[in-house]
Design a protein around this motif. Structure first.
Motif, short mmCIF file in Angstrom:
data_model
loop_
_atom_site.label_atom_id
_atom_site.label_comp_id
_atom_site.label_asym_id
_atom_site.label_seq_id
_atom_site.Cartn_x
_atom_site.Cartn_y
_atom_site.Cartn_z
N ALA A 3 13.96 -12.81 -23.08
CA ALA A 3 14.65 -13.84 -23.69
C ALA A 3 14.23 -13.75 -25.09
CB ALA A 3 14.46 -15.30 -23.38
N PHE A 4 15.19 -13.81 -26.18
CA PHE A 4 15.31 -13.62 -27.66
C PHE A 4 15.52 -15.01 -28.37
CE2 PHE A 4 15.67 -9.67 -25.70
CZ PHE A 4 14.97 -8.61 -26.55
N LEU A 5 14.71 -15.34 -29.06
CA LEU A 5 14.97 -16.53 -29.79
C LEU A 5 14.82 -16.07 -31.46
CD1 LEU A 5 15.30 -19.53 -30.76
CD2 LEU A 5 13.01 -19.76 -30.47
N THR A 6 16.22 -16.13 -32.05
CA THR A 6 16.35 -15.58 -33.27
C THR A 6 16.91 -16.50 -34.24
OG1 THR A 6 16.91 -13.33 -32.36
CG2 THR A 6 17.51 -13.72 -34.75
N PRO A 7 15.95 -16.80 -35.45
CA PRO A 7 16.26 -17.84 -36.38
C PRO A 7 17.79 -17.57 -36.94
CG PRO A 7 14.14 -16.96 -37.01
CD PRO A 7 14.91 -16.12 -35.91
N ALA A 8 18.58 -18.51 -37.42
CA ALA A 8 19.62 -18.48 -38.20
C ALA A 8 19.86 -17.61 -39.30
CB ALA A 8 20.25 -19.86 -38.48
N GLY A 9 20.88 -16.72 -39.08
CA GLY A 9 20.79 -15.75 -40.31
C GLY A 9 20.08 -14.49 -40.20
N LYS A 10 19.25 -14.36 -39.13
CA LYS A 10 18.31 -12.93 -39.15
C LYS A 10 18.70 -12.20 -37.98
CE LYS A 10 15.52 -14.80 -42.03
NZ LYS A 10 15.36 -14.28 -43.36
N GLN A 11 18.34 -10.94 -38.42
CA GLN A 11 18.58 -9.76 -37.46
C GLN A 11 17.30 -9.55 -36.91
OE1 GLN A 11 20.95 -6.50 -38.32
NE2 GLN A 11 19.68 -4.92 -37.81
N GLY A 12 17.41 -9.46 -35.43
CA GLY A 12 16.27 -9.25 -34.76
C GLY A 12 15.69 -7.85 -34.69
N PHE A 13 16.53 -6.85 -34.43
CA PHE A 13 16.00 -5.56 -34.35
C PHE A 13 17.41 -4.65 -35.07
CE2 PHE A 13 13.87 -7.72 -30.91
CZ PHE A 13 12.61 -7.14 -30.89
N SER A 14 16.90 -3.54 -35.45
CA SER A 14 17.92 -2.64 -36.03
C SER A 14 18.83 -1.94 -34.98
CB SER A 14 17.05 -1.55 -36.70
OG SER A 14 16.14 -0.55 -36.07
N PRO A 15 19.65 -1.18 -35.35
CA PRO A 15 20.79 -0.49 -34.30
C PRO A 15 19.69 0.40 -33.48
CG PRO A 15 21.67 -0.46 -36.33
CD PRO A 15 20.33 -1.19 -36.72
N HIS A 16 19.93 0.25 -32.01
CA HIS A 16 19.16 1.08 -31.17
C HIS A 16 19.91 1.02 -29.73
CE1 HIS A 16 17.95 -2.99 -30.40
NE2 HIS A 16 17.65 -2.46 -29.07
N HIS A 17 19.35 1.93 -29.04
CA HIS A 17 19.96 1.78 -27.70
C HIS A 17 18.59 1.88 -26.62
CE1 HIS A 17 19.94 6.43 -27.11
NE2 HIS A 17 19.06 5.91 -26.22
N ASP A 18 18.66 1.10 -25.34
CA ASP A 18 17.62 1.27 -24.57
C ASP A 18 17.91 2.15 -23.20
OD1 ASP A 18 16.16 -1.17 -25.87
OD2 ASP A 18 18.04 -2.27 -25.44
N PRO A 19 16.98 2.53 -22.55
CA PRO A 19 17.00 3.24 -21.48
C PRO A 19 17.31 2.45 -20.12
CG PRO A 19 14.73 2.99 -21.77
CD PRO A 19 15.34 2.38 -22.93
N GLU A 45 16.29 7.47 -22.85
CA GLU A 45 15.20 7.26 -23.55
C GLU A 45 15.70 6.52 -24.72
OE1 GLU A 45 13.95 11.22 -24.81
OE2 GLU A 45 13.30 11.74 -22.91
N ALA A 46 14.63 5.50 -25.02
CA ALA A 46 15.03 4.73 -26.31
C ALA A 46 15.03 5.42 -27.41
CB ALA A 46 13.82 3.49 -26.43
N ALA A 47 16.01 4.80 -28.40
CA ALA A 47 16.31 5.53 -29.77
C ALA A 47 17.07 4.70 -30.60
CB ALA A 47 17.31 6.64 -29.48
N SER A 48 16.53 4.88 -32.13
CA SER A 48 17.24 4.13 -33.05
C SER A 48 18.23 4.70 -33.79
CB SER A 48 15.98 3.55 -33.85
OG SER A 48 15.09 2.74 -33.15
N TYR A 49 18.97 3.87 -34.74
CA TYR A 49 20.02 4.71 -35.19
C TYR A 49 20.06 4.14 -36.72
CZ TYR A 49 21.73 5.86 -30.69
OH TYR A 49 22.03 6.36 -29.66
N THR A 50 20.99 4.88 -37.79
CA THR A 50 21.29 4.17 -39.03
C THR A 50 22.71 3.91 -38.71
OG1 THR A 50 21.75 6.34 -39.59
CG2 THR A 50 19.72 5.64 -40.25
N ALA A 51 23.11 3.06 -39.66
CA ALA A 51 24.68 2.58 -39.83
C ALA A 51 25.65 4.00 -39.98
CB ALA A 51 24.92 1.55 -40.64
N GLU A 52 25.27 4.82 -40.55
CA GLU A 52 25.90 5.84 -40.80
C GLU A 52 26.21 6.81 -39.79
OE1 GLU A 52 24.61 4.07 -44.28
OE2 GLU A 52 23.34 5.14 -42.67
N GLN A 53 25.01 6.97 -38.61
CA GLN A 53 25.21 7.71 -37.63
C GLN A 53 26.20 7.13 -36.51
OE1 GLN A 53 20.92 7.44 -36.77
NE2 GLN A 53 20.71 9.62 -36.68
N LEU A 54 26.58 5.64 -36.49
CA LEU A 54 27.11 5.16 -35.63
C LEU A 54 28.69 5.27 -35.79
CD1 LEU A 54 24.59 2.57 -34.39
CD2 LEU A 54 25.19 4.31 -33.34
#
Length: 393
Positions: free
Chosen positions: A133-149, A175-184
Motif C-alpha cells: 500500500a502506498f499513501l502519497t500526500p497531495a501534490g507529491k511524487q512517490g518514486f522516480s520513473p522505474h520498472h519492477d521485476p 530486474e528493477a531499473a530506473s529511468y530519466t524522462a528523456e529515456q522514455l
C-alpha cells in the motif's frame, strides 16, 4: 467487505490473457465499486497505531530517498522483551505532513481481508502475490520513473494519482531499473486514477505516479513471475526425489573408472521420466505450489480442531487428500504414517480407511466397525487431528 473476482479486475478474462497478459498495460476505469472496503485511510491509521507493525512492513520515502528506520521507530518493552524498532505513530505522521510517501509492504501478511483479496489473483495465476500500500500526500511524487521485476495490479482506493506508463522493452531481463524522462519519451497511458480504477502492468513496464489535488491511497498487488526455468527446476527437483538419485558419487579429478558412464545413465533416467511425465497433472501441481507460497495461505485449523471435541457418532466425516502409508498387519494392529505422524490402529480401522476414496464419507460412529459408536467416534477424532479425516459438513 465486498468479495471481488478476477474478472472484476480485468474484465473479459479471455481478452485479458490474449491481448494484455505479459504484453502491455491495461486500464480499467471504475472497475471496483467499493474500493474503500479494500483499504481506506481509516484502516491505515489503525495499522500505524499497532505496535506490532515494524520495518520492513512500514517504510517512508521522502524526496525520492528512503528514510532510515531510526527516523520513525523507538525501543519499547513487551512482556520483558525489548523491541528496538517499534513504529512511533507521530513520527510517521510528521513525515507524511512533510511530504513523504508511506509504504506498507506485504499487507497480506497482516490483514486477512487483503489476503483474501490478493488470493483472487494468486489462485488464478498459481503464483505468489504480495500486496503493498502506498499513501502519497497531495501534490507529491512517490518514486522516480522505474520498472519492477514483477507483474502489478494497481488498485486506487482513495484520492487521486496520475500515472504515466510506457510499454515494456522487447527484451526484458526481470530486474528493477530506473529511468530519466528523456529515456522514455511519450507514455502510452497517461491517466488520473480515481477510487475503483485498476491498472495492470506486465513485469518491466516503466511507470511513474504522482498524487495531485488529493492525498492518494493505492494498492500494488505484485505477482512474482515464475519463468519456465523456475517451473522446470521444480519439476526436476520432484523427479530426482527417487532413491535412485541418493547415492554420493566422487567426481574429483581421480574419480573411479565408470563414473562418467554412471552419470550418463542418471541423465538418461531423468530424461526418460521427463519424456513420460503427464503435463496436465504436473502443471496443476506446480500451480498449487504457487498458491501455497508464503502470503497466500488460508486455513481454519483452530476452529475445525475445536469442533472435534464435540464430535457426535452421526457426524459425517470424509477422507482427506493426505497421503497415508499402511504397514503390514501385526498382531491385529496396523501402523499408519500420515503427515509425518506414525500411529497404530486396529486392523478393522485400517481396512475401513483403505476402502475410503478421497472425499468419500463415513459417519464418525462407523469408522471403527464392530465396536460401540462412542469408541468409534473417539477413533475418528484422533484420525481427524492428524489430518486423515475431516468433518464433511
Amino acid at each position: 467487505m465486498t468479495h471481488y473476482t478476477f474478472a472484476d479486475l480485468v474484465g473479459d478474462e479471455k481478452e485479458f490473457f490474449a491481448e494484455y497478459f505479459n504484453k502491455k498495460p491495461l486500464l480499467r476505469k471504475g472497475a471496483l465499486k467499493a474500493p474503500q472496503d479494500i483499504l481506506s485511510l481509516r484502516r491505515l491509521d489503525e495499522l500505524v497505531q499497532l505496535e506490532i507493525i515494524r520495518p520492513p512492513y512500514l517504510r517512508a520515502n521522502l524526496k525520492g530517498a528512503g528514510v532510515p528506520d531510526q527516523g520513525f521507530t523507538q525501543t519499547i518493552t513487551v512482556q520483558g522483551t525489548d523491541l528496538t524498532d517499534a513504529i512511533v505513530p507521530e513520527k510517521v505522521y510528521e513525515l507524511f505532513r512533510a511530504g513523504a510517501t508511506i509504504v506498507w509492504s506485504s499487507l497480506n501478511h497482516l490483514d486477512t481481508s487483503l489476503r483474501d483479496f490478493t488470493r483472487v489473483i494468486s489462485d488464478r495465476f498459481g503464483a505468489k502475490t504480495d500486496c503493498v500500500a502506498f499513501l502519497t500526500p497531495a501534490g507529491k511524487q512517490g518514486f522516480s520513473p522505474h520498472h519492477d521485476p514483477v507483474d502489478l495490479f494497481i488498485v486506487q482506493t482513495e484520492g487521486t494519482k496520475r500515472w504515466r506508463l510506457w510499454n515494456p522493452a522487447e527484451v526484458r531481463r526481470g530486474e528493477a531499473a530506473s529511468y530519466t524522462a528523456e529515456q522514455l519519451g511519450e507514455p502510452v497511458i497517461d491517466v488520473l486514477l480515481e477510487p475503483g480504477d485498476v491498472l495492470y502492468l506486465p513485469y518491466d513496464t516503466p511507470h511513474a505516479a504522482a498524487a495531485e489535488e488529493l492525498a492518494s491511497v493505492h494498492l500494488s498487488i505484485m505477482i512474482r513471475p515464475r519463468m519456465w526455468k523456475d517451473l522446470l527446476k521444480q519439476t526436476f527437483e520432484e523427479l530426482v526425489r527417487d532413491p535412485e538419485f541418493n547415492e554420493f558419487p566422487f567426481i574429483g579429478a581421480d574419480r573411479a573408472v565408470g563414473t562418467e558412464t554412471l552419470f550418463t545413465e542418471k541423465l538418461r533416467a531423468v530424461a526418460e521420466r521427463l519424456a513420460t511425465l503427464a503435463p496436465g497433472p504436473e502443471l496443476d501441481r506446480l500451480a498449487e505450489l504457487g498458491r501455497r507460497m508464503p502470503g497466500n495461505s488460508a486455513g481454519n485449523t483452530f476452529r475445525t480442531t475445536a469442533r472435534l471435541d464435540a464430535l457426535e457418532p452421526d457426524t459425517p466425516m470424509r477422507r482427506t487428500a493426505a497421503t497415508v502409508e499402511f504397514d503390514t498387519p501385526d498382531r491385529g494392529r496396523v501402523q499408519l504414517t500420515v503427515n509425518g505422524h506414525r500411529i497404530a490402529v486396529p486392523e478393522p480401522v485400517a481396512v475401513s480407511l483403505a476402502g475410503l476414496a478421497v472425499g468419500e464419507q463415513v459417519s464418525a460412529g462407523n469408522v471403527f466397525p464392530g465396536v460401540p459408536a462412542e469408541r468409534a467416534t473417539r477413533t475418528a477424532q484422533g484420525l481427524a487431528r492428524i489430518g486423515l479425516l475431516e468433518v464433511a459438513a
